[in-house]
Design an enzyme around this catalytic site. Sequence first.
Site, mmCIF file in Angstrom:
data_model
loop_
_atom_site.group_PDB
_atom_site.id
_atom_site.type_symbol
_atom_site.label_atom_id
_atom_site.label_comp_id
_atom_site.label_asym_id
_atom_site.label_seq_id
_atom_site.Cartn_x
_atom_site.Cartn_y
_atom_site.Cartn_z
ATOM 1 N N GLU A 46 4.620 -6.263 0.735
ATOM 2 C CA GLU A 46 4.060 -6.560 -0.587
ATOM 3 C C GLU A 46 3.904 -5.282 -1.406
ATOM 4 O O GLU A 46 2.784 -4.826 -1.651
ATOM 5 C CB GLU A 46 2.710 -7.272 -0.425
ATOM 6 N N PRO A 47 4.996 -4.685 -1.869
ATOM 7 C CA PRO A 47 4.868 -3.494 -2.713
ATOM 8 C C PRO A 47 4.391 -3.858 -4.107
ATOM 9 O O PRO A 47 4.847 -4.824 -4.709
ATOM 10 C CB PRO A 47 6.302 -2.954 -2.757
ATOM 11 N N GLY A 48 3.447 -3.101 -4.614
ATOM 12 C CA GLY A 48 2.987 -3.293 -5.986
ATOM 13 C C GLY A 48 3.051 -1.985 -6.733
ATOM 14 O O GLY A 48 3.927 -1.760 -7.575
ATOM 15 N N ARG A 49 2.130 -1.069 -6.395
ATOM 16 C CA ARG A 49 2.083 0.243 -7.027
ATOM 17 C C ARG A 49 3.430 0.963 -6.946
ATOM 18 O O ARG A 49 3.845 1.619 -7.905
ATOM 19 C CB ARG A 49 1.014 1.087 -6.315
ATOM 20 N N ARG A 91 -9.304 4.457 -12.703
ATOM 21 C CA ARG A 91 -9.035 4.912 -11.336
ATOM 22 C C ARG A 91 -9.678 6.271 -11.010
ATOM 23 O O ARG A 91 -10.220 6.432 -9.915
ATOM 24 C CB ARG A 91 -7.530 4.975 -11.077
ATOM 25 N N TYR A 150 -12.169 5.698 -7.817
ATOM 26 C CA TYR A 150 -11.884 6.193 -6.463
ATOM 27 C C TYR A 150 -11.041 7.461 -6.452
ATOM 28 O O TYR A 150 -10.141 7.631 -5.632
ATOM 29 C CB TYR A 150 -11.261 5.130 -5.558
ATOM 30 N N GLY A 186 0.788 -1.227 0.000
ATOM 31 C CA GLY A 186 0.000 0.000 0.000
ATOM 32 C C GLY A 186 0.815 1.270 0.000
ATOM 33 O O GLY A 186 0.271 2.357 0.203
ATOM 34 N N CYS A 243 -19.124 6.924 -23.207
ATOM 35 C CA CYS A 243 -20.428 7.568 -22.995
ATOM 36 C C CYS A 243 -20.746 7.583 -21.504
ATOM 37 O O CYS A 243 -21.640 6.883 -21.020
ATOM 38 C CB CYS A 243 -21.494 6.812 -23.782
ATOM 39 N N TYR A 297 -2.431 -0.652 -11.845
ATOM 40 C CA TYR A 297 -3.894 -0.734 -11.810
ATOM 41 C C TYR A 297 -4.597 -0.217 -13.057
ATOM 42 O O TYR A 297 -5.808 -0.398 -13.178
ATOM 43 C CB TYR A 297 -4.463 -0.060 -10.559
#
EC number: 4.1.1.20
Length: 450
Positions: free
Chosen positions: A307-310, A347, A351, A265, A378, A408
């Site tokens: 757990e790094p992702g972004r 994204r 959010y 996160g 649309c 993402y």
Amino acid sequence: MMTGSRPDWLRVPPDLNALAPRLWPRSARRDPDGVVSVGGVAVTEVAHRFATPAYLFDEAEFLARCAEFRAAFHDFDIFYAGKSFLCKAVARLVAGAGLNLDVCTGGELAVALAAGFPAERIVMHGNNKSAAELDRALRAGVGRIVVDSFDEITLLTELALAAGVRQTVLVRATVGVRADTHSHIATAHDDQKFGLSVTSGAAAEAVRRILAAGVLDLAGLHTHIGSQIFGTGEFAEAAHRAVALHAEIAHEHGVALPELSLGGGFGIAYVAPHDPVPPGVLAERLRTLVAKECAELGVAPPRLAIEPGRAISGPSGVTLYRVGVLKHLPGLRTYVGVDGGMSDNIRPPLYGGVYTAALGNRTSTAGPMLSRVVGKHCDAGDIVVPDEYLPADLAVGDLLVVPNTGAYCRSLSNNFNHVPRPPVLAVADGQVRVIIRGETEDDLLRLDVG
């Protein structure tokens, strides 16, 4: 023309042609003609050869960020969060960089196994794993399964007995921390779908059931407080509560669990005001905190995992668009319509994600124009860049580049309005190669068997 409302943080940049280092891959450049390149590949070349929109994936940036986390968290286990962006090429890069891999579904597991990723270095998440997904994980030899419910403990026990194997597991403990992030990506407070509550005693009961199961080897606890988090306070509080449960388990069962995952996160800088904590600072704070808590509670410190992702994939990607329409709304802003949108980056409407953008095919000496970059779908929420100053001479046919789209965007991509998804193009050392081909209308029609 500088009209229209704007967020408080948005400022007119001193140079509309500049590429702010914190917001772009380190390889991003403008050549003497003003053309932006990433990984040594000009965006004009990409647009000519592959059309737009297109995702560009900077392999060197990705590997550099893997190495930075590996160096900072040298005494942790590091699992790259595949949900942020995963394909076979990425799985191989992660394996070569010495990181482990976190998957959340059978589909992500299939990609990892197809890429030859070592199953023993995979941890599998998910709040509602099917029997088929769990059985496949068991038979593939996945290293860790993070159990998320009592029902899953029962199901996994039955499957392990049937397969004649033992399975190492972690308990996902919901530690009751509400992260300062969007509600859709906050995952450690009690009123949400993930994990087993520490406060209610569910996490402790899950430990009892696993120890009684006979075929599940409990390695430790897992926490995850959410995504796109900048401070360390929430991580510290989550670690404090997880270590307290770790100590309770040791005292109740006489079992010193060897592992504790603090999840991921970690935030990245999408726009100028964002100020993420460097990996080295974060690592030092977390290891010091856990060591202190364990000493005070009289238990041996577990081996930590993250757990790094972004934080790895996000800055490694940019998206290239072509401008198709401009709508100047006097007293408000200019709407800049591009040839992608919420099908390749959902994204912002999902959010509230924010991005920046830059003119990619030339420089400009024009003044700033308050703009909103929107897509072709649309839906009024089809916004790519909610607020940005772009050159007032922006024209139909120009290229726009949006940085920090590596996380993402492809993972959450969709076919709204039957728009095919763009290709993912790996760029490195002036070369470009397709790692995920773009969809075509034929691909969409192939699935329509009615």
